[in-house]
Design a protein around this motif. Structure first.
Motif, mmCIF file in Angstrom:
data_model
loop_
_atom_site.group_PDB
_atom_site.id
_atom_site.type_symbol
_atom_site.label_atom_id
_atom_site.label_comp_id
_atom_site.label_asym_id
_atom_site.label_seq_id
_atom_site.Cartn_x
_atom_site.Cartn_y
_atom_site.Cartn_z
ATOM 1 N N SER A 5 0.851 -1.188 0.000
ATOM 2 C CA SER A 5 0.000 0.000 0.000
ATOM 3 C C SER A 5 0.883 1.234 0.000
ATOM 4 O O SER A 5 2.026 1.186 0.439
ATOM 5 C CB SER A 5 -0.897 -0.015 1.233
ATOM 6 N N PRO A 6 0.335 2.354 -0.473
ATOM 7 C CA PRO A 6 1.131 3.583 -0.469
ATOM 8 C C PRO A 6 1.584 3.931 0.937
ATOM 9 O O PRO A 6 0.837 3.781 1.894
ATOM 10 C CB PRO A 6 0.166 4.641 -1.011
ATOM 11 N N ARG A 7 2.810 4.379 1.065
ATOM 12 C CA ARG A 7 3.352 4.773 2.357
ATOM 13 C C ARG A 7 3.780 6.221 2.269
ATOM 14 O O ARG A 7 4.026 6.736 1.197
ATOM 15 C CB ARG A 7 4.530 3.877 2.732
ATOM 16 N N GLY A 8 3.897 6.841 3.416
ATOM 17 C CA GLY A 8 4.312 8.234 3.441
ATOM 18 C C GLY A 8 3.524 8.995 4.463
ATOM 19 O O GLY A 8 3.331 8.525 5.571
ATOM 20 N N THR A 9 3.020 10.152 4.089
ATOM 21 C CA THR A 9 2.347 11.025 5.041
ATOM 22 C C THR A 9 1.118 11.653 4.419
ATOM 23 O O THR A 9 1.149 12.114 3.279
ATOM 24 C CB THR A 9 3.299 12.155 5.495
ATOM 25 N N ILE A 10 0.033 11.676 5.195
ATOM 26 C CA ILE A 10 -1.143 12.473 4.860
ATOM 27 C C ILE A 10 -1.264 13.502 5.976
ATOM 28 O O ILE A 10 -1.508 13.149 7.131
ATOM 29 C CB ILE A 10 -2.420 11.608 4.756
ATOM 30 N N CYS A 11 -1.056 14.746 5.658
ATOM 31 C CA CYS A 11 -1.083 15.806 6.665
ATOM 32 C C CYS A 11 -2.510 16.092 7.121
ATOM 33 O O CYS A 11 -3.475 15.827 6.390
ATOM 34 C CB CYS A 11 -0.450 17.083 6.106
ATOM 35 N N ILE A 12 -2.615 16.647 8.323
ATOM 36 C CA ILE A 12 -3.913 16.954 8.924
ATOM 37 C C ILE A 12 -4.784 17.770 7.972
ATOM 38 O O ILE A 12 -5.994 17.590 7.911
ATOM 39 C CB ILE A 12 -3.747 17.674 10.289
ATOM 40 N N GLN A 78 0.855 4.894 6.804
ATOM 41 C CA GLN A 78 -0.108 5.265 5.769
ATOM 42 C C GLN A 78 -1.069 6.378 6.161
ATOM 43 O O GLN A 78 -1.289 7.301 5.393
ATOM 44 C CB GLN A 78 -0.946 4.047 5.369
ATOM 45 N N LEU A 79 -1.705 6.256 7.336
ATOM 46 C CA LEU A 79 -2.760 7.199 7.712
ATOM 47 C C LEU A 79 -2.715 7.476 9.196
ATOM 48 O O LEU A 79 -3.100 6.611 9.972
ATOM 49 C CB LEU A 79 -4.143 6.661 7.322
ATOM 50 N N PRO A 80 -2.222 8.606 9.610
ATOM 51 C CA PRO A 80 -1.651 9.692 8.825
ATOM 52 C C PRO A 80 -0.280 9.386 8.216
ATOM 53 O O PRO A 80 0.093 9.985 7.227
ATOM 54 C CB PRO A 80 -1.546 10.838 9.819
ATOM 55 N N GLY A 81 0.497 8.479 8.800
ATOM 56 C CA GLY A 81 1.776 8.125 8.195
ATOM 57 C C GLY A 81 2.953 8.703 8.949
ATOM 58 O O GLY A 81 2.892 8.965 10.146
ATOM 59 N N HIS A 82 4.029 8.899 8.226
ATOM 60 C CA HIS A 82 5.294 9.350 8.819
ATOM 61 C C HIS A 82 5.103 10.663 9.562
ATOM 62 O O HIS A 82 4.480 11.585 9.045
ATOM 63 C CB HIS A 82 6.363 9.500 7.739
ATOM 64 N N LEU A 140 -1.760 12.292 16.968
ATOM 65 C CA LEU A 140 -1.406 13.652 16.591
ATOM 66 C C LEU A 140 -0.866 13.566 15.162
ATOM 67 O O LEU A 140 0.157 12.923 14.911
ATOM 68 C CB LEU A 140 -0.346 14.202 17.539
ATOM 69 N N ALA A 141 -1.578 14.173 14.235
ATOM 70 C CA ALA A 141 -1.209 14.074 12.829
ATOM 71 C C ALA A 141 -0.173 15.140 12.460
ATOM 72 O O ALA A 141 -0.178 16.240 13.016
ATOM 73 C CB ALA A 141 -2.450 14.230 11.952
ATOM 74 N N PRO A 142 0.683 14.819 11.512
ATOM 75 C CA PRO A 142 1.624 15.823 11.019
ATOM 76 C C PRO A 142 0.879 16.926 10.276
ATOM 77 O O PRO A 142 -0.230 16.727 9.793
ATOM 78 C CB PRO A 142 2.535 15.030 10.083
ATOM 79 N N SER A 143 1.522 18.075 10.185
ATOM 80 C CA SER A 143 0.946 19.230 9.515
ATOM 81 C C SER A 143 1.982 19.864 8.609
ATOM 82 O O SER A 143 3.160 19.914 8.933
ATOM 83 C CB SER A 143 0.480 20.248 10.547
#
Length: 147
Positions: A5-12, A78-82, A140-143
């Motif tokens: 699955s796609p990996r990485g970051t989904i920001c807030i 993945q969600l939120p990710g890194h 706590l999601a990245p922004s």
């Protein structure tokens, strides 16, 4: 087997209610042995076939926290990710996971507090169309504002 699955970051700023992500993994004997080594949980229900046959499970099972760790992998990758910070997790174990089982770990966004960057998600693990773990997580999601 681990799916790609796609990996990485989904920001807030880009997270939406109802977003879901998942992974599938076959739990192997090696996974169980490695988890026992790392966690120091060597309960024979996980490692000893003869012992496990005489338990309510009638055979070896994976550590519950090994299964829960797959939820953590979806959240952290993945969600939120890194860049995600875990704030809390509630778990309920509904059934055993056995060596050779394919586990589907899923997370689904249920609440978002943009001001505090907090995201609440339903979490679940499924084996053969049966839920074996359910719960919820708060992170706590990245922004992009803090890159």
């Amino acid at each position: 087997m681990l799916d790609n699955s796609p990996r990485g970051t989904i920001c807030i700023e880009d997270i939406e209610i109802g977003m879901t992500r998942s992974l599938r993994k076959i739990i192997t004997d090696r996974d169980i042995e490695l988890f026992a080594e790392v966690s120091t949980d060597r309960n024979p229900v996980h490692l000893d076939d003869a012992y496990a046959q005489d338990t309510i499970f009638e055979g070896r099972i994976a550590h519950g926290m090994l299964t829960a760790g797959l939820v953590s992998a979806v959240i952290g990758e993945q969600l939120p990710g890194h860049g995600t910070v875990y704030l809390g997790q509630n778990l309920k174990f509904l059934g055993p996971v056995r060596p050779g089982d394919m586990v589907l770990a899923e997370v689904e966004v249920t609440e978002i507090d943009h001001a505090k960057r907090r995201v609440k998600m339903d979490t679940r693990c499924i084996v053969n169309d049966k839920k074996v773990l359910v719960g919820d997580a708060t992170v706590l999601a990245p922004s992009r504002k803090f890159d």
